[in-house]
Design a protein around this motif. Structure first.
Motif, PDB file in Angstrom:
ATOM      1  N   SER A   1       1.709   2.179   6.910  1.00  0.00           N
ATOM      2  CA  SER A   1       1.008   1.802   8.122  1.00  0.00           C
ATOM      3  C   SER A   1       2.454   1.727   8.777  1.00  0.00           C
ATOM      4  CB  SER A   1       0.953   0.321   8.386  1.00  0.00           C
ATOM      5  OG  SER A   1       1.007  -0.499   9.860  1.00  0.00           O
TER       6      SER A   1
ATOM      7  N   THR B   1      -2.347   3.188  11.173  1.00  0.00           N
ATOM      8  CA  THR B   1      -2.739   2.678   9.299  1.00  0.00           C
ATOM      9  C   THR B   1      -3.588   3.550   9.212  1.00  0.00           C
ATOM     10  OG1 THR B   1      -2.342   0.699  10.710  1.00  0.00           O
ATOM     11  CG2 THR B   1      -3.203   0.541   8.104  1.00  0.00           C
ATOM     12  N   THR B   2      -3.066   4.484   7.848  1.00  0.00           N
ATOM     13  CA  THR B   2      -4.321   5.054   6.896  1.00  0.00           C
ATOM     14  C   THR B   2      -4.034   4.033   5.357  1.00  0.00           C
ATOM     15  OG1 THR B   2      -2.103   6.069   5.683  1.00  0.00           O
ATOM     16  CG2 THR B   2      -3.097   6.696   7.545  1.00  0.00           C
ATOM     17  N   PRO B   3      -4.809   4.292   4.568  1.00  0.00           N
ATOM     18  CA  PRO B   3      -5.363   3.848   3.143  1.00  0.00           C
ATOM     19  C   PRO B   3      -3.606   3.366   2.612  1.00  0.00           C
ATOM     20  CG  PRO B   3      -7.250   5.023   3.641  1.00  0.00           C
ATOM     21  CD  PRO B   3      -5.949   5.597   4.376  1.00  0.00           C
TER      22      PRO B   3
ATOM     23  N   ARG C   1      -7.016  10.739   7.184  1.00  0.00           N
ATOM     24  CA  ARG C   1      -7.677   9.866   8.549  1.00  0.00           C
ATOM     25  C   ARG C   1      -6.902   8.579   8.216  1.00  0.00           C
ATOM     26  NH1 ARG C   1     -12.900  12.068   9.084  1.00  0.00           N
ATOM     27  NH2 ARG C   1     -13.272  10.334  10.519  1.00  0.00           N
ATOM     28  N   MET C   2      -6.942   8.564   9.841  1.00  0.00           N
ATOM     29  CA  MET C   2      -6.479   6.726   9.828  1.00  0.00           C
ATOM     30  C   MET C   2      -7.464   5.843   9.487  1.00  0.00           C
ATOM     31  SD  MET C   2      -4.144   8.962  13.132  1.00  0.00           S
ATOM     32  CE  MET C   2      -5.378   9.707  13.246  1.00  0.00           C
ATOM     33  N   SER C   3      -7.234   4.869   9.491  1.00  0.00           N
ATOM     34  CA  SER C   3      -8.205   3.556   8.982  1.00  0.00           C
ATOM     35  C   SER C   3      -7.868   2.823  10.314  1.00  0.00           C
ATOM     36  CB  SER C   3      -8.187   3.148   8.265  1.00  0.00           C
ATOM     37  OG  SER C   3      -6.656   2.212   7.925  1.00  0.00           O
ATOM     38  N   LYS C   4      -7.267   2.708  10.906  1.00  0.00           N
ATOM     39  CA  LYS C   4      -6.725   2.159  12.314  1.00  0.00           C
ATOM     40  C   LYS C   4      -5.355   2.020  12.704  1.00  0.00           C
ATOM     41  CE  LYS C   4      -5.376  -2.340  11.257  1.00  0.00           C
ATOM     42  NZ  LYS C   4      -5.669  -3.680  12.043  1.00  0.00           N
TER      43      LYS C   4
ATOM     44  N   ARG D   1     -10.966   2.978  15.182  1.00  0.00           N
ATOM     45  CA  ARG D   1     -11.032   2.629  13.446  1.00  0.00           C
ATOM     46  C   ARG D   1     -11.743   4.427  13.234  1.00  0.00           C
ATOM     47  NH1 ARG D   1      -9.763  -1.841  11.126  1.00  0.00           N
ATOM     48  NH2 ARG D   1      -9.521  -3.259  12.178  1.00  0.00           N
ATOM     49  N   ASP D   2     -10.837   4.210  12.225  1.00  0.00           N
ATOM     50  CA  ASP D   2     -11.367   5.712  11.600  1.00  0.00           C
ATOM     51  C   ASP D   2     -11.467   7.183  12.452  1.00  0.00           C
ATOM     52  OD1 ASP D   2     -12.160   6.830   9.117  1.00  0.00           O
ATOM     53  OD2 ASP D   2     -14.860   6.326   9.225  1.00  0.00           O
TER      54      ASP D   2
ATOM     55  N   ASP E   1      -2.917  11.024   3.493  1.00  0.00           N
ATOM     56  CA  ASP E   1      -3.896  10.898   4.094  1.00  0.00           C
ATOM     57  C   ASP E   1      -4.551  11.698   4.931  1.00  0.00           C
ATOM     58  OD1 ASP E   1      -3.885   8.688   2.662  1.00  0.00           O
ATOM     59  OD2 ASP E   1      -2.211   7.626   3.805  1.00  0.00           O
TER      60      ASP E   1
ATOM     61  N   GLN F   1       0.690  -0.954   0.540  1.00  0.00           N
ATOM     62  CA  GLN F   1      -0.020   0.108  -0.092  1.00  0.00           C
ATOM     63  C   GLN F   1       1.229   0.961  -0.521  1.00  0.00           C
ATOM     64  OE1 GLN F   1      -2.248  -0.789   3.688  1.00  0.00           O
ATOM     65  NE2 GLN F   1      -3.454  -1.323   2.396  1.00  0.00           N
TER      66      GLN F   1
END
Length: 622
Positions: free
Chosen positions: A540, A535-537, A568-571, A585-586, A566, A57
């Motif tokens: 990590s 972690t982002t899109p 936002r942070m996805s996790k 998350r998110d 990015d 990613q």
């Protein structure tokens, strides 16, 4: 500081180690050249060892590295009140004065949300024999984020113990929510308990952490995971300020340096276990970290290099191998420095090591090790492959540019918020008298800032970033943190014989970032040892809260992550020192968050638009 031959005992041990490590090094390097990163962070496609990205990613972030605007720093120290001049001299001849002092720290001494600055005080042999100097100077930040200012509050803060300082390690050892100070030095060390309101009390004797001798690096960690922070102290050599070599009878090094450490016996190290009642017990021998060989200890840093949830310990040693103490989870440690390859150079060389840092420079989920050392020796970048750490400094393109200078403070940090850890290094020779010798490294040396290119290589951008504008200085320790809470990592650097430099980071780009302040409950209150995974899109990243490192220094406890494009942070995951694990998350970037163990993240401040904030050049100065 390896000017001459090592002591005979060390020489034979090193010869044996050299032979053993030659085999280990070649095997490790061969394995590294044929092994791809761990499966959970696979490369985007089959490729040679040094390939852009360490994660399928990561491609977009890697490609965007070269397109980002350059880093930019400005030394604003004199403009914001960092003006206290230490009582010292630069024409140094003895081991004590060539190696003493160097530590700086960032801390929030009154929990007002603004970082304050502590600077270890140097001295002279003549002054020490008269009682010494205050061992630390404390600058309190009393301006605003847009109009910075600091005031020297040392005397009013009660930091009045006299001596000759070396290092400063910041920790909340009694879990009362206030940062305490431990200062190492020659002759004796000092533990200052924070009483609140940036006022301190010397509790060294009561706590039992005097140590004595010639103490160097120090750092805190909860090595036994009982919720209380323990203290490790390295020591250097045995030297007596009252019985120094006669300059008329000692040639030393080219007639300039009279006393050399290679000819001096070393001292043992200390691990003090926190009993929880305000007192500590010496468990050095029991834990197996007392350095019975009496190598010349320098830098100290704790970090969980193997991800087993228990803090391990790195001690850099001058003119010998480094210790990598693996935590055996039973109160003892096993030295794996030589076995892993982190103890020596790529072909078994014993170097004049100064300091170390841990960071995941290639985002493969494992901490790598960076080591600074003496002049005419390259810095090392030990790539964590699990069981071995091959030194990839040459392939990472840092061996040649770091070869010449005498290197001290060193550390990873994402200074342009692109999601790739860069590293900063402070340089300078031991004595201004070295400038009288032709061919020697100069006393005042340029700073080096190596930008991570995202392909496991680096390039020095310090000059272009403004770090070497004006008169060069002889530098030592470094401390990183966001001084003005704008989302950019700033740097404080110890300057020999002068006030510290505060390099405010004015890098302007569209990258996003986030800071986390962690608070332990079952874990130690400062959350030292907590590991975060963000972690982002596109990426990590991992980092840990530490309380001591670089050369004799301490960074801001808050964890900073650059997030590139990015928003936002996805996790976000937190592995607490207690063993508890939390996952969130998110949620959005560009904020400062506070996470208390067992609770959800709480935003406590929004970060300003980086491009708009840093287009100006003077808004941070009062």
């Amino acid at each position: 500081m390896p000017f001459v031959r090592a002591r005979p005992g060390i020489f034979f041990e090193t010869c044996f180690t050299f032979c053993a490590v030659i085999v280990i090094s070649f095997v490790a390097l061969a394995c590294a050249a044929q092994t791809v990163p761990a499966p959970h962070q696979a490369l985007a496609k089959p490729a040679p060892l040094f390939v852009a990205g360490a994660n399928s990613q990561n491609t977009s972030s890697t490609l965007s590295v070269s397109s980002q605007s350059k880093m930019r720093f400005r030394d604003i120290s004199g403009e914001v009140g960092l003006t206290t001049v230490p009582h010292t001299r630069t024409d140094r001849r003895y081991v004590l004065d060539t190696m003493a002092a160097g530590g700086v720290a960032l801390l929030d001494c009154d929990n007002d949300g603004k970082l304050d600055i502590a600077v270890v005080n140097d001295s002279t042999i003549e002054q020490y024999l008269k009682g010494g100097d205050r061992m630390i100077t404390l600058y309190h930040q009393d301006g605003t984020s847009s109009r910075l200012h600091f005031t020297d509050i040392t005397e009013n803060a009660g930091l009045n113990t006299m001596g000759w300082g070396m290092a400063v390690a910041v920790a909340d050892y009694d879990n009362d929510g206030l940062p305490d100070l431990y200062i190492t030095g020659y002759g004796h060390n000092v533990l200052y308990h924070n009483l609140g309101g940036c006022r301190f009390e010397d509790v060294t004797a009561k706590a039992g952490v005097q140590a004595g001798g010639f103490s160097t690096g120090a750092a805190w960690a909860d090595y036994d995971r009982d919720g209380k922070l323990d203290l490790f102290v390295a020591r250097y050599v045995h030297t007596d300020a009252r019985h120094l070599p006669d300059p008329n009878l000692s040639f030393g090094y080219k007639g300039v340096l009279i006393e050399l450490p290679d000819r001096l016996e070393g001292e043992t190290d200390f691990l003090f276990r926190n009993r929880g009642d305000g007192k500590f017990e010496d468990v050095s021998k029991k834990a197996g970290v007392d350095d019975s060989r009496k190598l010349h200890g320098m830098g100290v840093i704790w970090g969980d290099y193997d991800g087993d949830g228990w803090p391990d310990l790195i001690v850099t040693n001058d003119s010998a191998w480094n210790y990598l103490y693996h935590n055996m989870q039973n109160g003892t440690f096993e030295d794996l420095g030589v076995a892993t390859g982190t103890g020596l150079g790529p072909f078994g060389e014993p170097y004049g090591n100064m300091a170390a840092d841990l960071g995941d420079f290639d985002r493969d989920g494992k901490f790598d090790v960076l080591v600074s050392r003496f002049g005419s020796q390259p810095a090392s970048l030990y790539w964590n492959r699990g069981q071995e750490f091959p030194d990839i400094a040459e392939r990472a393109k840092i061996a040649k540019p770091t070869f010449t200078p005498v290197k001290w403070g060193i550390g990873f940090g994402d200074f342009d918020n692109d999601g790739w850890p860069d590293f900063f290094m402070a340089n300078g020779n031991f004595s201004s008298l070295m400038d009288t010798l032709p061919g020697e490294v100069r006393y005042a040396e340029p700073i080096q800032l190596f930008r991570n290119l995202g392909d496991r290589t680096f390039t020095d951008v310090a000059d272009g970033a403004g770090l070497n504008q004006g008169q060069l200085k002889s530098r030592r320790g470094t401390a990183f943190g966001d001084i003005n809470n704008d989302g950019n990592l700033d740097v404080v650097v110890f300057n020999v014989g002068e006030p510290p430099s505060l390099f405010i980071n004015e890098t302007a780009n569209s990258n996003h970032r986030v800071l986390f302040r962690l608070i332990g409950t079952k874990s130690n209150r400062a959350a030292v040892g907590a590991r975060m995974t963000v972690t982002t899109p596109a990426m990590s990243q991992i980092d840990e809260v530490r309380a001591g490192g670089s050369y004799n220094s301490t960074n801001d406890w808050r964890l900073h992550f650059g997030l590139g494009s990015d928003t936002r942070m996805s996790k976000v995951e937190v592995l607490w020192p207690s063993g508890a694990r939390q996952e969130f998350r998110d949620f959005p970037a560009d904020k400062i968050y506070e996470i208390t163990e067992g609770e959800a993240p709480k935003p406590i401040a929004a970060l300003p638009n980086a491009e708009a904030t840093n287009r100006g050049s003077s808004s941070a100065v009062k």
